[in-house]
Design a protein around this motif. Structure first.
Motif, PDB file in Angstrom:
ATOM      1  N   ASP A   1     -62.771-147.548 -37.459  1.00 15.81           N
ATOM      2  CA  ASP A   1     -62.330-148.626 -36.568  1.00 15.81           C
ATOM      3  C   ASP A   1     -61.504-149.680 -37.304  1.00 15.81           C
ATOM      4  O   ASP A   1     -60.632-150.318 -36.717  1.00 15.81           O
ATOM      5  CB  ASP A   1     -63.544-149.293 -35.896  1.00 15.81           C
ATOM      6  CG  ASP A   1     -64.231-148.350 -34.916  1.00 15.81           C
ATOM      7  OD1 ASP A   1     -63.665-147.275 -34.641  1.00 15.81           O
ATOM      8  OD2 ASP A   1     -65.328-148.685 -34.438  1.00 15.81           O
ATOM      9  N   ALA A   2     -61.806-149.884 -38.590  1.00 16.32           N
ATOM     10  CA  ALA A   2     -61.081-150.908 -39.369  1.00 16.32           C
ATOM     11  C   ALA A   2     -59.828-150.335 -40.033  1.00 16.32           C
ATOM     12  O   ALA A   2     -59.015-151.090 -40.563  1.00 16.32           O
ATOM     13  CB  ALA A   2     -62.008-151.511 -40.420  1.00 16.32           C
ATOM     14  N   LEU A   3     -59.685-149.022 -40.006  1.00 12.70           N
ATOM     15  CA  LEU A   3     -58.579-148.359 -40.714  1.00 12.70           C
ATOM     16  C   LEU A   3     -57.172-148.809 -40.275  1.00 12.70           C
ATOM     17  O   LEU A   3     -56.296-148.985 -41.131  1.00 12.70           O
ATOM     18  CB  LEU A   3     -58.720-146.834 -40.584  1.00 12.70           C
ATOM     19  CG  LEU A   3     -57.971-145.988 -41.608  1.00 12.70           C
ATOM     20  CD1 LEU A   3     -58.366-146.347 -43.022  1.00 12.70           C
ATOM     21  CD2 LEU A   3     -58.210-144.508 -41.366  1.00 12.70           C
TER      22      LEU A   3
ATOM     23  N   LEU B   1     -65.552-147.659 -40.647  1.00 13.94           N
ATOM     24  CA  LEU B   1     -64.366-147.463 -41.499  1.00 13.94           C
ATOM     25  C   LEU B   1     -63.191-147.003 -40.640  1.00 13.94           C
ATOM     26  O   LEU B   1     -62.069-147.500 -40.773  1.00 13.94           O
ATOM     27  CB  LEU B   1     -64.692-146.427 -42.570  1.00 13.94           C
ATOM     28  CG  LEU B   1     -63.653-146.194 -43.652  1.00 13.94           C
ATOM     29  CD1 LEU B   1     -63.520-147.423 -44.523  1.00 13.94           C
ATOM     30  CD2 LEU B   1     -64.040-145.012 -44.530  1.00 13.94           C
TER      31      LEU B   1
END
Lengths: 184, 171
Positions: B130-132, B128
């Protein structure tokens, strides 16, 4: 022509339509983040349980990236999960297989509002594309490590985040262009 | 439109490398020092005894792509107020995320050590985090993707919000 008498139902419809709608982008992002958490919870449960059963994926990643490099050089060797190029060796671990990028891509595909068939096509074309993209990344990292070791850490750790975003975004947008909006 | 996309991609590549180098050579040491005055009192309050920076620092790198995305977005100077809001708001959210991640890391590590249980518990928070940056960028610039890719529309069935409203005739 006389109109239909206004009912309570009409009032509630009017109220509903006058309510501020949630932006589709906000809905997409929230759904994406929620799905990402759910998918990764499911993945981590299965992955830690069946980790030994997916060793083949790491070995396959090592073998294919080694094979790609051997087209250009004879100084390549690979065995099991290890690849070596010009004396520079790396071990392919689960993070190097592209699996984590695939989870993010899955969440992005499932959170976009389109038909289930198109989502399935997105998965069928996206996951192999991410795998190939990742192989190219590993091959590039091996070349950087062997020829310019000082830059390896930078390329490996600090550009990881960026390649992750570029890799997933490119494939996701290609899916939208080639599949979702093809008929329009 | 195509020009705008190419400009964006070129700027993104340049900013990525520039911010990446700044992070690599300076900011990755400076950032934890900057966070310390906020993090340590908070950690004391909630009972966190160790900040496992060597493991967490890789995940703090998500600042780099976020900054690169915001700086490469068309209208950086023209819409300077929006840029400042995106930069400050996004950075604050990412920092809160880093502090929360540090807390969760300690919480699960103190419970499970570095076992499979630890991985199972923390993995989705790492992902989460890293994708934020991508999610935040879309939230701060909701019109950016349709602006860069003219074919792209969000909403029901890939249509715009307006066309998504039911136009069924009355009974």
């Amino acid at each position: 022509m006389p109109g239909r008498p206004k009912s309570d139902m009409d009032d509630s419809k009017e109220k509903a339509s006058s309510k501020p709608r949630i932006s589709p982008v906000v809905r997409f992002v929230v759904l994406f983040l929620v799905l990402l958490v759910l998918i990764s919870i499911g993945f981590s449960q299965l992955f830690t349980r069946y980790h030994d059963n997916v060793l083949w994926l790491m070995e396959m990643t090592a073998a294919i990236s080694g094979s790609i490099l051997s087209i250009f050089s004879s100084n390549v060797s690979y065995a099991g999960v290890n690849v070596s190029y010009m004396g520079f060796s790396v071990e392919i671990i689960d993070e190097c297989t592209g699996l984590f990028e695939m989870l993010i891509y899955l969440a992005a595909v499932f959170s976009f509002s389109t038909t289930f068939r198109k989502k399935l096509i997105g998965i069928a074309m996206g996951l192999p594309a991410i795998f190939l993209f990742n192989l190219a990344r590993i091959a590039l990292l091996l070349v950087v490590g062997a020829r310019w070791y000082a830059a390896f850490d930078f390329m490996h750790l600090y550009l990881w985040q960026v390649t992750l975003i570029i890799m997933i975004s490119t494939i996701w947008i290609l899916w939208l262009y080639l599949v979702v909006y093809r008929e329009k | 439109m195509k020009n705008e996309l190419w400009k964006f991609l070129i700027k993104l590549a340049i900013f990525t490398v520039v911010f990446g180098l700044i992070w690599f050579f300076w900011a990755q040491d400076a950032y934890p020092r900057f966070l310390k005055p906020i993090v340590f009192p908070f950690f004391q309050w909630i009972g966190v005894k160790k900040w496992r920076l060597s493991l967490l620092l890789d995940h703090f790198t998500n600042i780099v792509p976020y900054l690169a995305l915001v700086c490469a977005t068309p209208g950086f100077f023209a819409h300077w107020k929006k840029t400042i809001i995106a930069l400050l708001g996004g950075m604050v959210i990412l920092m809160i995320g880093h502090i929360a991640l540090s807390w969760l890391d300690y919480h699960y590590w103190s419970q499970y050590d570095m076992t499979k249980k630890f991985f199972r518990s923390i993995f989705h928070f790492y992902l989460l985090n890293d994708a934020l940056p991508l999610g935040l960028w879309l939230l701060f610039y909701p019109k950016i993707l349709p602006q860069l890719f003219s074919f792209l529309r969000f909403g029901k069935g890939g249509q715009t919000a307006e066309t998504g409203i039911s136009t069924a005739p009355p009974d």
